[in-house]
Enzyme design. Sequence first.
Site, PDB file in Angstrom:
ATOM      1  N   LYS A 161      12.069  14.767  17.682  1.00 34.29           N
ATOM      2  CA  LYS A 161      13.260  15.195  18.412  1.00 34.29           C
ATOM      3  C   LYS A 161      13.460  16.717  18.325  1.00 34.29           C
ATOM      4  O   LYS A 161      12.670  17.413  17.722  1.00 34.29           O
ATOM      5  CB  LYS A 161      14.488  14.431  17.876  1.00 34.29           C
ATOM      6  CG  LYS A 161      14.333  12.915  18.022  1.00 34.29           C
ATOM      7  CD  LYS A 161      14.109  12.504  19.469  1.00 34.29           C
ATOM      8  CE  LYS A 161      14.095  10.993  19.680  1.00 34.29           C
ATOM      9  NZ  LYS A 161      12.822  10.338  19.299  1.00 34.29           N
TER      10      LYS A 161
HETATM   11  C1  LIG Z   1      16.174   7.461  23.649  1.00 37.27           C
HETATM   12  C2  LIG Z   1      16.068   7.067  22.208  1.00 37.27           C
HETATM   13  N1  LIG Z   1      17.121   6.493  21.606  1.00 37.27           N
HETATM   14  C3  LIG Z   1      17.078   6.137  20.314  1.00 37.27           C
HETATM   15  C4  LIG Z   1      15.947   6.327  19.555  1.00 37.27           C
HETATM   16  C5  LIG Z   1      15.915   5.881  18.130  1.00 37.27           C
HETATM   17  O1  LIG Z   1      15.768   6.972  17.258  1.00 37.27           O
HETATM   18  P1  LIG Z   1      15.421   6.774  15.720  1.00 37.27           P
HETATM   19  O2  LIG Z   1      13.929   6.802  15.614  1.00 37.27           O
HETATM   20  O3  LIG Z   1      16.064   7.945  15.032  1.00 37.27           O
HETATM   21  O4  LIG Z   1      15.987   5.486  15.297  1.00 37.27           O
HETATM   22  C6  LIG Z   1      14.829   6.923  20.131  1.00 37.27           C
HETATM   23  C7  LIG Z   1      13.623   7.136  19.340  1.00 37.27           C
HETATM   24  O5  LIG Z   1      12.612   7.629  19.773  1.00 37.27           O
HETATM   25  C8  LIG Z   1      14.890   7.301  21.494  1.00 37.27           C
HETATM   26  O6  LIG Z   1      13.832   7.868  22.087  1.00 37.27           O
END
Ligand SMILES: Cc1ncc(COP(=O)(O)O)c(C=O)c1O
Length: 373
Positions: A180
């Site tokens: 991210k």
């Molecule tokens: C659009 C989106 N939402 C939520 C998430 C979930 O993130 P996390 O890996 O921090 O749980 C991701 C993970 O890639 C994502 O791309």
Amino acid sequence: MMKFASPLIDEATIEGVADVLRSGHITSGPWVERFEAALSLFCEGRPVRVVTSATAAIEVALQLCDIGPGDEVITCAQSFFTVLNMIVKQGATPVFVDCDLVTRNIDLAAVEARIGPRTRAIVPTHWPGSLADMDALYRLARERGIRVIEDAALVIGSRYNGRPIGAIGDITTFSFHPNKNMTSIEGGALVVNDAGEARRVDVLRFHGIERLADGTRDVAFPGGKFNLPDVNARIGIEQLARLPGFLAHRRELVVRYFERFPARFGCVLPPRPVEGDGQSWNMFCILLPDGPPGSREAFRDALAARGIATGVSYEALHLSTLGRRFGYQRGDLPNAERIAGRTVTLPLHAAMSVDDVDRVCAACEQALDAVSP
Ligand SMILES: Cc1ncc(COP(=O)(O)O)c(C=O)c1O
């Protein structure tokens, strides 16, 4: 191999982590409080709580909104599996709508059409380069008393009408996964409305434990365990301070992509950056023109053979085995399905150079030549 996403951790951060490790207090403590305060400042003073991932943040957000069996949650079929999983995990029913083919943001006319008596929440995923139309979204939701959980995993640092995402709206969730805009290794955050909601998150993220007035503890429901350790918070603080620099560099790379990406094959590119648009760029996703089955994989293989890693963001959630359980089938949501079949995520991260973008664009031209009929 050029990675398609990669974090940038400096020596000061590594030293800072070493200090936390030496301090003897390594799980949630003072650094979590500082990280939350810094994030809150970033979100114009709204309360923020950090957790172990955006997945945890969405789970806690749904619990905070009392979403459960019998409830419907409207969401977009073009997003990461997390959104579907967490809605179903709460016992609620996901109601999928389509997205725009270029911005990939949720189709709000479709949202309005699918609102019914059981709709309790809307969970839109904001996309790099362009946010969901928040004015229209909140007009729809607030008129009907529907909660909104904005999945802002991809867009920390984007602005809407000049204000940072997270500063406006109902609940906003962020991801600090290494792919991210900023990272805490794993990690996530929720921005909530007031101190009462923040206190409920404190309980929801730590076993459901309540401290009673007499000094004893109790649980009234089976809570989760989502507290972020101080080691991660220490990294997150440093990354948040560097976020503007990361975003400026990512934007420079995206501008270069628009200058150098070969136009003649008819790929659909994301919205072109415009000076002062306030958008952040976590990913650069292209949509290949229609082609025979397997041609997307051939394109990706051709790039891999030239030392360039790519990704797929995302599959169509309603066509996953879990999504189909709710009665969806191919053809229901054409844009989400077309994106799922033809999208490719090209390398974009703060450790890349403009020359790297040129290399990717040249390789794309060769690969597209090779796979075009
Ligand atoms: C659009 C989106 N939402 C939520 C998430 C979930 O993130 P996390 O890996 O921090 O749980 C991701 C993970 O890639 C994502 O791309």
